[in-house]
Design a protein around this motif. Sequence first.
Motif, PDB file in Angstrom:
ATOM      1  N   LYS A 258       0.778  -1.225   0.030  1.00  0.00           N
ATOM      2  CA  LYS A 258       0.110   0.052  -0.005  1.00  0.00           C
ATOM      3  C   LYS A 258       0.903   1.339  -0.205  1.00  0.00           C
ATOM      4  CE  LYS A 258      -4.110  -1.642   1.007  1.00  0.00           C
ATOM      5  NZ  LYS A 258      -5.175  -1.430   0.758  1.00  0.00           N
ATOM      6  N   THR A 259       0.332   2.346  -0.588  1.00  0.00           N
ATOM      7  CA  THR A 259       1.113   3.514  -0.812  1.00  0.00           C
ATOM      8  C   THR A 259       1.342   4.109   0.702  1.00  0.00           C
ATOM      9  OG1 THR A 259      -0.805   4.804  -1.157  1.00  0.00           O
ATOM     10  CG2 THR A 259       0.505   4.030  -3.236  1.00  0.00           C
ATOM     11  N   THR A 260       0.500   4.007   1.623  1.00  0.00           N
ATOM     12  CA  THR A 260       0.606   4.596   2.687  1.00  0.00           C
ATOM     13  C   THR A 260       1.653   3.750   3.897  1.00  0.00           C
ATOM     14  OG1 THR A 260      -1.625   3.612   3.605  1.00  0.00           O
ATOM     15  CG2 THR A 260      -1.575   5.776   2.707  1.00  0.00           C
ATOM     16  N   PHE A 261       2.010   2.849   3.497  1.00  0.00           N
ATOM     17  CA  PHE A 261       2.858   1.895   4.344  1.00  0.00           C
ATOM     18  C   PHE A 261       4.125   2.539   4.907  1.00  0.00           C
ATOM     19  CE2 PHE A 261       5.886  -1.596   5.565  1.00  0.00           C
ATOM     20  CZ  PHE A 261       4.898  -2.262   6.697  1.00  0.00           C
ATOM     21  N   GLY A 262       4.633   3.564   4.102  1.00  0.00           N
ATOM     22  CA  GLY A 262       5.804   4.426   4.375  1.00  0.00           C
ATOM     23  C   GLY A 262       5.645   4.957   5.714  1.00  0.00           C
ATOM     24  N   PHE A 263       4.338   5.684   5.801  1.00  0.00           N
ATOM     25  CA  PHE A 263       4.071   6.517   7.163  1.00  0.00           C
ATOM     26  C   PHE A 263       3.964   5.328   8.264  1.00  0.00           C
ATOM     27  CE2 PHE A 263       2.588   9.146   3.883  1.00  0.00           C
ATOM     28  CZ  PHE A 263       3.013  10.364   4.126  1.00  0.00           C
ATOM     29  N   LEU A 264       3.639   4.146   8.089  1.00  0.00           N
ATOM     30  CA  LEU A 264       3.416   3.244   9.150  1.00  0.00           C
ATOM     31  C   LEU A 264       5.063   2.881   9.793  1.00  0.00           C
ATOM     32  CD1 LEU A 264       0.679   0.815   8.234  1.00  0.00           C
ATOM     33  CD2 LEU A 264       0.620   2.691  10.006  1.00  0.00           C
ATOM     34  N   ILE A 265       5.918   2.791   8.719  1.00  0.00           N
ATOM     35  CA  ILE A 265       7.501   2.680   8.889  1.00  0.00           C
ATOM     36  C   ILE A 265       7.815   3.828   9.953  1.00  0.00           C
ATOM     37  CG2 ILE A 265       9.787   2.335   7.958  1.00  0.00           C
ATOM     38  CD1 ILE A 265       8.411   0.881   5.537  1.00  0.00           C
ATOM     39  N   ALA A 266       7.723   4.865   9.390  1.00  0.00           N
ATOM     40  CA  ALA A 266       7.966   6.255  10.010  1.00  0.00           C
ATOM     41  C   ALA A 266       7.368   6.279  11.334  1.00  0.00           C
ATOM     42  CB  ALA A 266       7.604   7.500   9.089  1.00  0.00           C
ATOM     43  N   PHE A 267       6.205   5.865  11.536  1.00  0.00           N
ATOM     44  CA  PHE A 267       5.536   6.006  12.873  1.00  0.00           C
ATOM     45  C   PHE A 267       6.328   4.892  13.820  1.00  0.00           C
ATOM     46  CE2 PHE A 267       1.025   7.197  10.903  1.00  0.00           C
ATOM     47  CZ  PHE A 267       1.588   8.542  10.947  1.00  0.00           C
ATOM     48  N   THR A 268       6.943   4.033  13.373  1.00  0.00           N
ATOM     49  CA  THR A 268       7.527   2.614  14.041  1.00  0.00           C
ATOM     50  C   THR A 268       8.633   3.526  14.518  1.00  0.00           C
ATOM     51  OG1 THR A 268       6.474   1.037  12.788  1.00  0.00           O
ATOM     52  CG2 THR A 268       8.357   0.492  14.118  1.00  0.00           C
ATOM     53  N   LEU A 269       9.462   4.539  13.819  1.00  0.00           N
ATOM     54  CA  LEU A 269      10.655   4.871  14.246  1.00  0.00           C
ATOM     55  C   LEU A 269      10.393   6.401  14.935  1.00  0.00           C
ATOM     56  CD1 LEU A 269      12.219   4.555  10.682  1.00  0.00           C
ATOM     57  CD2 LEU A 269      12.775   3.258  12.746  1.00  0.00           C
ATOM     58  N   MET A 270       9.288   6.747  14.947  1.00  0.00           N
ATOM     59  CA  MET A 270       8.755   7.883  15.889  1.00  0.00           C
ATOM     60  C   MET A 270       9.471   8.074  17.046  1.00  0.00           C
ATOM     61  SD  MET A 270       7.490  10.951  14.931  1.00  0.00           S
ATOM     62  CE  MET A 270       7.533  12.191  16.213  1.00  0.00           C
ATOM     63  N   PRO A 271       9.272   7.231  18.014  1.00  0.00           N
ATOM     64  CA  PRO A 271       9.762   7.482  19.404  1.00  0.00           C
ATOM     65  C   PRO A 271      11.542   7.675  19.190  1.00  0.00           C
ATOM     66  CG  PRO A 271       8.207   5.641  19.256  1.00  0.00           C
ATOM     67  CD  PRO A 271       8.534   6.082  17.947  1.00  0.00           C
ATOM     68  N   LEU A 272      12.115   6.908  18.363  1.00  0.00           N
ATOM     69  CA  LEU A 272      13.619   7.217  18.454  1.00  0.00           C
ATOM     70  C   LEU A 272      13.959   8.662  17.698  1.00  0.00           C
ATOM     71  CD1 LEU A 272      14.516   3.672  17.331  1.00  0.00           C
ATOM     72  CD2 LEU A 272      14.697   4.598  19.622  1.00  0.00           C
ATOM     73  N   PHE A 273      13.245   8.980  16.757  1.00  0.00           N
ATOM     74  CA  PHE A 273      13.182  10.211  16.083  1.00  0.00           C
ATOM     75  C   PHE A 273      13.101  11.495  17.217  1.00  0.00           C
ATOM     76  CE2 PHE A 273      11.578   9.251  11.483  1.00  0.00           C
ATOM     77  CZ  PHE A 273      12.692   8.747  11.184  1.00  0.00           C
ATOM     78  N   ALA A 274      12.027  11.198  17.992  1.00  0.00           N
ATOM     79  CA  ALA A 274      11.482  12.140  19.015  1.00  0.00           C
ATOM     80  C   ALA A 274      12.785  12.269  19.972  1.00  0.00           C
ATOM     81  CB  ALA A 274      10.442  11.713  19.597  1.00  0.00           C
ATOM     82  N   ALA A 275      13.253  11.066  20.436  1.00  0.00           N
ATOM     83  CA  ALA A 275      14.179  11.282  21.586  1.00  0.00           C
ATOM     84  C   ALA A 275      15.386  11.650  20.829  1.00  0.00           C
ATOM     85  CB  ALA A 275      14.638   9.704  21.757  1.00  0.00           C
ATOM     86  N   ILE A 276      15.959  11.521  19.639  1.00  0.00           N
ATOM     87  CA  ILE A 276      17.229  12.065  19.175  1.00  0.00           C
ATOM     88  C   ILE A 276      16.906  13.582  18.684  1.00  0.00           C
ATOM     89  CG2 ILE A 276      18.531  12.053  16.991  1.00  0.00           C
ATOM     90  CD1 ILE A 276      18.050   9.052  16.869  1.00  0.00           C
ATOM     91  N   VAL A 277      15.769  14.024  18.401  1.00  0.00           N
ATOM     92  CA  VAL A 277      15.767  15.516  17.913  1.00  0.00           C
ATOM     93  C   VAL A 277      15.519  16.187  19.213  1.00  0.00           C
ATOM     94  CG1 VAL A 277      14.094  16.784  16.912  1.00  0.00           C
ATOM     95  CG2 VAL A 277      14.601  14.997  15.778  1.00  0.00           C
ATOM     96  N   ARG A 278      14.679  15.674  20.465  1.00  0.00           N
ATOM     97  CA  ARG A 278      14.600  16.715  21.534  1.00  0.00           C
ATOM     98  C   ARG A 278      16.121  16.764  22.169  1.00  0.00           C
ATOM     99  NH1 ARG A 278       8.615  15.967  23.514  1.00  0.00           N
ATOM    100  NH2 ARG A 278       7.802  16.202  21.432  1.00  0.00           N
ATOM    101  N   LYS A 279      16.834  15.876  22.167  1.00  0.00           N
ATOM    102  CA  LYS A 279      18.012  16.004  22.697  1.00  0.00           C
ATOM    103  C   LYS A 279      18.787  16.823  22.239  1.00  0.00           C
ATOM    104  CE  LYS A 279      17.898  11.506  25.312  1.00  0.00           C
ATOM    105  NZ  LYS A 279      18.419  10.290  25.487  1.00  0.00           N
ATOM    106  N   GLY A 280      18.793  16.844  20.826  1.00  0.00           N
ATOM    107  CA  GLY A 280      19.630  17.702  19.964  1.00  0.00           C
ATOM    108  C   GLY A 280      19.520  19.070  19.706  1.00  0.00           C
ATOM    109  N   ASN A 281      17.883  19.425  20.085  1.00  0.00           N
ATOM    110  CA  ASN A 281      17.462  20.628  19.698  1.00  0.00           C
ATOM    111  C   ASN A 281      17.570  21.661  20.893  1.00  0.00           C
ATOM    112  OD1 ASN A 281      15.904  22.868  18.965  1.00  0.00           O
ATOM    113  ND2 ASN A 281      14.167  21.828  19.271  1.00  0.00           N
TER     114      ASN A 281
END
Length: 195
Positions: A94-117
């Motif tokens: 499905k074309t929207t599956f990429g968003f589900l992959i990104a959602f799976t990575l979201m907690p790690l994204f948030a942790a990295i960005v919050r610490k670096g911002n």
Amino acid sequence: MRGLYIMYQQTNVNVSAQTICKIGIYFALLVVSSKVAIPIPFYDYISLQTAFIFLVYPILGAKYGSWLTVLYLVSGLLGLPIFASGGGLGYIFKTTFGFLIAFTLMPLFAAIVRKGNKLFRHHQFLNTLVSNYICLIMVHLIGFAYKCFIIKFYIGDIINVTGILGFTSLLDFLIDVGLIFFVTLAELQIIKRLH
């Protein structure tokens, strides 16, 4: 001494039970929010799930948030109809599956960005909002790249990829920008109540 050890064990059990309850409740919220979706042209949805996924890290943290998002993704791929338009292994096409992959990575994204911002470190709202917008851009870049890949190589439809696809993706992104503003306000209130 033995009494302190028993109290320590009981405290750990209570924290674990509380965390498991939070994960279970949040799992249910992700399922419900995925079903609140408006289909838009050219293989896309506007969903409340984006808003809820941005609250995973503040409520559960990177570790438990990652467990939750991986559990959600695996459960859907195993056939539970918990994604916006169903579930099953075929959902990877499905074309929207990429968003589900990104959602799976979201907690790690948030942790990295919050610490670096450090841009607005003295202003909590602006700091959180900028961090959330950086994460939103990453989510949409992954989602858009996957969507283009599936459309070109699996669906085989290259008509108006830059026109309609660009318009619907931009519309989806702009709606999410507005949503994330309100999610950030809600997040700060939730954090105050949790601490």
